[in-house]
Design an enzyme around this catalytic site. Sequence first.
Site, PDB file in Angstrom:
ATOM      1  N   SER A 125      22.735 -51.528 -20.617  1.00 37.33           N
ATOM      2  CA  SER A 125      22.209 -50.430 -19.454  1.00 37.33           C
ATOM      3  C   SER A 125      20.954 -51.184 -18.849  1.00 37.33           C
ATOM      4  O   SER A 125      20.744 -52.468 -18.753  1.00 37.33           O
ATOM      5  CB  SER A 125      22.170 -49.117 -20.060  1.00 37.33           C
ATOM      6  OG  SER A 125      21.567 -48.459 -18.862  1.00 37.33           O
ATOM      7  N   HIS A 183      30.178 -44.928 -19.232  1.00 30.14           N
ATOM      8  CA  HIS A 183      29.110 -45.995 -18.867  1.00 30.14           C
ATOM      9  C   HIS A 183      29.045 -47.264 -20.069  1.00 30.14           C
ATOM     10  O   HIS A 183      29.174 -48.081 -19.967  1.00 30.14           O
ATOM     11  CB  HIS A 183      27.785 -45.072 -18.982  1.00 30.14           C
ATOM     12  CG  HIS A 183      26.618 -46.147 -18.768  1.00 30.14           C
ATOM     13  ND1 HIS A 183      26.468 -46.943 -17.806  1.00 30.14           N
ATOM     14  CD2 HIS A 183      25.522 -46.134 -19.494  1.00 30.14           C
ATOM     15  CE1 HIS A 183      25.364 -47.847 -17.729  1.00 30.14           C
ATOM     16  NE2 HIS A 183      24.683 -47.082 -18.822  1.00 30.14           N
ATOM     17  N   ASP A 192      33.268 -47.407 -14.396  1.00 30.10           N
ATOM     18  CA  ASP A 192      32.163 -46.833 -14.719  1.00 30.10           C
ATOM     19  C   ASP A 192      31.441 -46.336 -13.508  1.00 30.10           C
ATOM     20  O   ASP A 192      31.259 -47.126 -12.592  1.00 30.10           O
ATOM     21  CB  ASP A 192      31.142 -48.095 -15.423  1.00 30.10           C
ATOM     22  CG  ASP A 192      29.780 -47.543 -15.849  1.00 30.10           C
ATOM     23  OD1 ASP A 192      29.503 -46.348 -15.347  1.00 30.10           O
ATOM     24  OD2 ASP A 192      29.150 -48.234 -16.714  1.00 30.10           O
TER      25      ASP A 192
END
Length: 727
Positions: free
Chosen positions: A559, A690, A645
Amino acid sequence: MQQKTKLFLQALKYSIPHLGKCMQKQHLNHFNFADNYYSRIKLKKYHLTKCLQNKPKISELARNIPSRSFSCKDCLPIKQENEKSLSENMDAFEKVRTKLETQPQEEYEIINAEVKHGGFVYYQEGCCLVRSKDEEADNDNYEVLFNLEELKLDQPFIDCIRVAPDEKYVAAKIRTEDSEASTCVVVKLSDQPVMEASFPNVSSFEWVKDEEDEDVLFYTFQRNLRCHDVYRATFGDNKRNERFYTEKDPSYFVFLYLTKDSRFLTINIMNKTTSEVWLIDGLSPWDPPVLIQKRIHGVLYYVEHRDDELYILTNVGEPTEFKLMRTAADTPAIMNWDLFFTMKRNTKVVDLDMFKDHCVLFLKHSNLLYVNVIGLADDSVRSLKLPPWACGFIMDTNSDPKNCPFQLCSPIRPPKYYTYKFAEGKLFEETGHEDPITKTSRVLRLEAKSKDGKLVPMTIFHKTDSEDLQKKPLLVHVYGAYGMDLKMNFRPERRVLVDDGWILAYCHVRGGGELGLQWHADGRLTKKLNGLADLEACIKTLHGQGFSQPSLTTLTAFSAGGVLVGALCNSSPEILRAVTLEAPFLDVLNTMMDTTLPLTLEELEEWGNPSSDEKHKNYIKRYCPYQNIKPQHYPSIHITAYENDERVPLKGIVNYTEKLKEAVMEHTKNTGEGYQAPNIILDIQPGGNHVIEDSHKKITAQIKFLYEELGLDSTSVFEDLKKYLKF
């Protein structure tokens, strides 16, 4: 009485709450409500630790708010000849995980969304929502309440469960691995349970009961990754569903939290730096809500209740770290808040739990874990330093006012149970099986001096009997954004690496939350380069103290951690050999200038506003991974991304990958014969989450990549995995 979970505080990494599956991990997320991505719910006979979760932690509400990270189509597929070995290795990994999950002494994750209410336990069994009598919860004697297949979803699972106060209804949020969209179903409990209603795109939800003993469900509605609306609904003969509140500011999100004693339902309205809380009377839910304190820029606060008093965890006043304050429930405004307890400098509040006569604070101070037990009758404080191997808490739900149970874990050690007993005033440790990792590995706490002199904490793991650590492979972990702690929950693949001789290093750089709110502030906006300097200093300090060398050093992040990793690959590629990234944020500038993206406005407090502020724009240009790619040598990079995602603009990672490949090719052409160009691999995994943390295929591909890039025998790690079968 319905049990309550705890108020878990970590800094906000994201901006729209969604309840994750109930696998408690150290995430993920600034006032880290963090983070966390959760594994697939298993059949009940395999669950290891029950999650009697009647209400969410604040961390679970806010931890999974949308964050920045990016994926795209596979530009450079993994070689076909690797497929067979990958499959074999995945089978080995699956066997190990299955074996670990069936070892009671090796409990390490909570894999069932479960609620204990009255004399029943509510949970998922197979593809059904079921309940059984509490004393029969471990048997196969259960009542089916709802078949998830009625929703016609692909492999649905229950995200969380709430039972109405009088047990006339149960509500469950259901979603799939491939999408963040969720459906909340309400089931009427009777001799023949029936679905009473369903609501799409529900984020948080809670039950209260009105003066007429009617059950009222409050829930938040999520649209385009934003959560701005609160609804309330009733069922039966007096059925209604109406919008109760709408937040107008697009940079804020809304989530619901029921105080532990169920006295108040709180509407929490917040962004990355500011919050506002309204109280709904749990006994009179049709009355207008009461505002505690109007939002003040830069002031965060969270509320619990006990004996007609509000306990408020807030950063108001100096120093701007969290402190505990209290006020009478009928005079909630900030002018009436009295200071109750102040945290030490460099302290992060991980969690808070309220009991009849005690308040328990779970803390991280100077990167070590503590529990502070505050006596509410005499304001006494007992501070307990926890074992130095521990890196994270796993909070246990608890209805027993006499005890406060919790678990401690580390990346290489499964959770271990502890219980604080108020009557004895002592902390008791679970007895029985002692994990062998305690004797075969070491945990070290070191510091690196950054460019400006700031000391940056690091946590290092390696085998006790390792010789000549300079020749051992090193895997460095980093995050450094949103005030979120670096995830240090137990992961079996990390343990396997240590068993196989690797050194693991976790770098707690600025921008994260390990040392409190100021640590985050010193690594965001126009101080983001502090985190990059910290990371470089950590790696060079490790090398300088004899931990590995550049040719054996690898770096991993997911991320927003990809920002610092991508920036380091541009500025100091010579100190790295290989990198693995998962759903990484790599194009900060173009993303933050695109206000049509659903998360851009909510991210301004972290990255700045390059569209309207030239200073922010120029600063982002200095570190943005995409903007700073140039023809030079790069470490090999393996990127894992997810096909669907919803939080990730595909364009950013596509542009990054293409630009990086072009730079590598240009550098290769200008370099003499014999130059070994780095491998740039983009591995697209199916699914819409995610990050899918427990994907065996993904984990195997990443480990195999690291071994091949370092020239290590890739079969050794899988032989090491098989050792777990002997536990």
